[in-house]
Design an enzyme around this catalytic site. Structure first.
Site, PDB file in Angstrom:
ATOM      1  N   SER A 181     -84.772  89.997  65.416  1.00  0.00           N
ATOM      2  CA  SER A 181     -85.368  89.450  64.194  1.00  0.00           C
ATOM      3  C   SER A 181     -86.629  90.237  63.896  1.00  0.00           C
ATOM      4  O   SER A 181     -87.283  90.743  64.808  1.00  0.00           O
ATOM      5  CB  SER A 181     -85.720  87.979  64.387  1.00  0.00           C
ATOM      6  N   TYR A 216     -90.154  82.010  69.985  1.00  0.00           N
ATOM      7  CA  TYR A 216     -89.078  82.671  69.239  1.00  0.00           C
ATOM      8  C   TYR A 216     -89.407  84.150  69.046  1.00  0.00           C
ATOM      9  O   TYR A 216     -88.574  85.017  69.304  1.00  0.00           O
ATOM     10  CB  TYR A 216     -88.887  81.995  67.880  1.00  0.00           C
TER      11      TYR A 216
END
Length: 74
Positions: free
Chosen positions: A26, A39
């Site tokens: 990501s 995350y």
């Protein structure tokens, strides 16, 4: 897990002299934001790991790519 699957299939592909692996990370791994520390850190690991195995498997004919999608609204 990511590391186990890349190791297992990466070695098999290298023994054949060809193959492709795509990991999905990501953009948050490169540009972390507030309230998403874990995350972002996990995605930074994916990016770093992908780069490392790319260098390891490239001599065996295996291409390794890291996909970095941005934010999506779901």
């Amino acid at each position: 897990s990511l590391t186990q699957l890349c190791w297992l299939f990466g070695q098999e592909m290298a023994s054949r002299g060809r193959g492709r692996i795509m990991c999905v990370s990501s953009i948050a791994g490169a540009a972390p934001g507030p309230l998403v520390a874990v995350y972002s850190a996990s995605k930074a690991f994916v990016s770093s790991f992908t780069l490392a195995i790319q260098h390891e498997l490239e001599p065996g004919g295996v291409s390794v790519t890291n996909l970095l999608p941005g934010a999506t609204f779901t």
